[in-house]
Scaffold this motif. Structure first.
Motif, PDB file in Angstrom:
ATOM      1  N   UNK A  66       0.876  -1.733   0.184  1.00 58.93           N
ATOM      2  CA  UNK A  66       0.092  -0.145  -0.334  1.00 58.93           C
ATOM      3  C   UNK A  66       1.089   1.442   0.090  1.00 58.93           C
ATOM      4  N   UNK A  67       1.346   1.349   1.004  1.00 59.23           N
ATOM      5  CA  UNK A  67       3.195   2.230   0.815  1.00 59.23           C
ATOM      6  C   UNK A  67       3.532   3.144  -0.736  1.00 59.23           C
ATOM      7  N   UNK A  68       3.375   1.559  -1.668  1.00 54.27           N
ATOM      8  CA  UNK A  68       4.401   1.636  -2.748  1.00 54.27           C
ATOM      9  C   UNK A  68       3.174   2.245  -3.917  1.00 54.27           C
ATOM     10  N   UNK A  69       1.736   1.932  -3.491  1.00 55.91           N
ATOM     11  CA  UNK A  69       1.039   2.550  -4.328  1.00 55.91           C
ATOM     12  C   UNK A  69       0.743   3.740  -4.020  1.00 55.91           C
ATOM     13  N   UNK A  70       0.556   3.739  -2.974  1.00 53.75           N
ATOM     14  CA  UNK A  70       0.453   5.490  -2.618  1.00 53.75           C
ATOM     15  C   UNK A  70       1.702   6.298  -3.410  1.00 53.75           C
ATOM     16  N   UNK A  71       3.137   5.575  -3.333  1.00 58.42           N
ATOM     17  CA  UNK A  71       3.911   6.427  -3.471  1.00 58.42           C
ATOM     18  C   UNK A  71       4.127   6.886  -4.833  1.00 58.42           C
ATOM     19  N   UNK A  72       3.535   5.906  -6.001  1.00 59.85           N
ATOM     20  CA  UNK A  72       2.986   6.215  -7.446  1.00 59.85           C
ATOM     21  C   UNK A  72       1.845   6.629  -7.740  1.00 59.85           C
ATOM     22  N   UNK A  73       1.013   7.209  -6.961  1.00 57.55           N
ATOM     23  CA  UNK A  73      -0.465   7.996  -7.172  1.00 57.55           C
ATOM     24  C   UNK A  73      -1.457   6.385  -7.873  1.00 57.55           C
ATOM     25  N   UNK A  74      -1.333   5.578  -7.618  1.00 60.89           N
ATOM     26  CA  UNK A  74      -1.912   4.327  -8.510  1.00 60.89           C
ATOM     27  C   UNK A  74      -2.393   3.677  -7.059  1.00 60.89           C
ATOM     28  N   UNK A  75      -3.469   2.897  -7.466  1.00 59.38           N
ATOM     29  CA  UNK A  75      -4.905   2.178  -6.827  1.00 59.38           C
ATOM     30  C   UNK A  75      -4.979   0.684  -7.934  1.00 59.38           C
ATOM     31  N   UNK A  76      -5.310  -0.234  -7.387  1.00 60.43           N
ATOM     32  CA  UNK A  76      -5.865  -1.086  -7.284  1.00 60.43           C
ATOM     33  C   UNK A  76      -7.213  -1.511  -7.444  1.00 60.43           C
ATOM     34  N   UNK A  77      -7.241  -2.503  -8.189  1.00 57.62           N
ATOM     35  CA  UNK A  77      -9.399  -2.314  -7.903  1.00 57.62           C
ATOM     36  C   UNK A  77      -9.974  -2.704  -6.456  1.00 57.62           C
ATOM     37  N   UNK A  78      -9.750  -3.426  -5.618  1.00 52.96           N
ATOM     38  CA  UNK A  78      -9.431  -3.399  -3.869  1.00 52.96           C
ATOM     39  C   UNK A  78      -9.270  -2.646  -3.702  1.00 52.96           C
ATOM     40  N   UNK A  79      -8.578  -1.858  -3.666  1.00 51.24           N
ATOM     41  CA  UNK A  79      -8.072  -1.206  -2.941  1.00 51.24           C
ATOM     42  C   UNK A  79      -9.256   0.149  -3.435  1.00 51.24           C
ATOM     43  N   UNK A  80      -9.955   0.324  -4.424  1.00 56.56           N
ATOM     44  CA  UNK A  80     -10.415   1.875  -4.982  1.00 56.56           C
ATOM     45  C   UNK A  80     -11.731   1.169  -4.219  1.00 56.56           C
ATOM     46  N   UNK A  81     -12.283   0.406  -4.610  1.00 54.38           N
ATOM     47  CA  UNK A  81     -13.720   0.053  -3.586  1.00 54.38           C
ATOM     48  C   UNK A  81     -13.457   0.300  -2.243  1.00 54.38           C
ATOM     49  N   UNK A  82     -12.353  -0.446  -1.542  1.00 53.63           N
ATOM     50  CA  UNK A  82     -12.284   0.341  -0.113  1.00 53.63           C
ATOM     51  C   UNK A  82     -11.705   1.472   0.567  1.00 53.63           C
ATOM     52  N   UNK A  83     -11.052   2.435  -1.000  1.00 54.70           N
ATOM     53  CA  UNK A  83     -11.173   3.498  -0.020  1.00 54.70           C
ATOM     54  C   UNK A  83     -12.811   4.128  -0.772  1.00 54.70           C
ATOM     55  N   UNK A  84     -13.234   4.230  -0.937  1.00 49.19           N
ATOM     56  CA  UNK A  84     -14.487   3.929  -1.278  1.00 49.19           C
ATOM     57  C   UNK A  84     -15.290   4.465  -0.427  1.00 49.19           C
ATOM     58  N   UNK A  85     -15.480   2.789  -0.289  1.00 52.52           N
ATOM     59  CA  UNK A  85     -16.129   2.383   0.813  1.00 52.52           C
ATOM     60  C   UNK A  85     -16.356   3.789   2.533  1.00 52.52           C
ATOM     61  N   UNK A  86     -14.896   4.054   2.904  1.00 53.50           N
ATOM     62  CA  UNK A  86     -14.228   4.884   3.875  1.00 53.50           C
ATOM     63  C   UNK A  86     -14.543   6.476   3.698  1.00 53.50           C
ATOM     64  N   UNK A  87     -14.510   6.863   2.365  1.00 53.72           N
ATOM     65  CA  UNK A  87     -15.307   8.071   2.150  1.00 53.72           C
ATOM     66  C   UNK A  87     -17.091   8.792   1.817  1.00 53.72           C
ATOM     67  N   UNK A  88     -17.726   7.127   1.626  1.00 54.11           N
ATOM     68  CA  UNK A  88     -18.767   6.865   1.641  1.00 54.11           C
ATOM     69  C   UNK A  88     -19.438   6.484   3.463  1.00 54.11           C
ATOM     70  N   UNK A  89     -18.671   7.027   4.314  1.00 53.72           N
ATOM     71  CA  UNK A  89     -18.956   6.573   5.513  1.00 53.72           C
ATOM     72  C   UNK A  89     -18.358   8.088   6.369  1.00 53.72           C
ATOM     73  N   UNK A  90     -18.023   8.771   5.588  1.00 53.99           N
ATOM     74  CA  UNK A  90     -17.457   9.902   5.921  1.00 53.99           C
ATOM     75  C   UNK A  90     -19.099  10.911   6.054  1.00 53.99           C
TER      76      UNK A  90
END
Length: 222
Positions: free
Chosen positions: A141-165
């Protein structure tokens, strides 16, 4: 209207436009397109100058394999954060092992598990290989953040976290009155959590099946 492929989304849009008119037709899109739009709309401009990019399946394969292949070198330099069990070390450079690790990473995110919670679970059940996978997930996950990329599972996970804000949930509540899901039985746990967030506050969540599918309409709106 949420579905699972671009082709299905286009077909749904066309059919709804023919029946009720393009101007009145609900928005039809894939889960991943919806999630990307949500994450992109709330992307931290201080952290990411460029728009987040989605990794394709082959690109994710390469990323996982390269990280695994670099583990022995990091150990020799005393820089390794991941401690794979001895019986697995010979597998680190094999494609089969990389596929297994990728599956564990994806399933962990689908279940809403982060590195800490995955490590705690692995401790409880006595699985040193899963503890190593938890540490590898953190590194990945650190590498993904450094590269500014997301895989599909991480994309949905982050969308869920956002939707609960609370502030994001309020905007979504004002934007959508109902959520329809084509082929609901194909959803994974992360997508189900997203749907519950979208359909909170009394909005309708309606599982449905297309007339051309083999499945039948399942359940009443909840």
């Amino acid at each position: 209207m949420l579905t699972f492929s671009r082709k299905a989304a286009v077909e749904l849009r066309d059919r709804m436009a023919l029946r009720i008119g393009a101007a009145r037709a609900p928005r039809a899109t894939t889960f991943h397109s919806f999630c990307y739009a949500l994450v992109r709309a709330h992307q931290d401009s201080d952290l990411f100058v460029e728009p987040l990019r989605l990794l394709s399946g082959p690109e994710q394969d390469v990323a996982v394999r390269e990280l695994l292949a670099g583990q022995p070198d990091l150990e020799r330099l005393g820089l390794a954060h991941v401690r794979w069990p001895d019986e697995l070390r010979a597998c680190l450079t094999t494609r089969g092992f990389a596929d297994e690790v990728r599956a564990v990473l994806a399933r962990s995110r689908e279940l809403g598990l982060g590195p800490g919670s995955l490590d705690a679970f692995a401790r409880r059940i006595g699985r040193p290989d899963w503890r190593a996978a938890a540490a590898f997930l953190a590194e990945y996950l650190d590498v993904l953040d450094l590269q500014g990329v997301l895989d599909y599972a991480e994309l949905v996970h982050r969308a869920v976290l956002l939707a609960h804000r609370p502030e994001v949930a309020e905007k979504l509540a004002a934007q959508y009155d109902a959520v329809f899901v084509d082929e609901y039985q194909d959803t994974d746990p992360a997508q189900v959590r997203l749907l519950h967030a979208l359909a909170g506050g009394g909005r309708t969540l309606s599982p449905s099946a297309t007339p051309t599918s083999r499945s039948t309409r399942s359940g009443a709106p909840t």
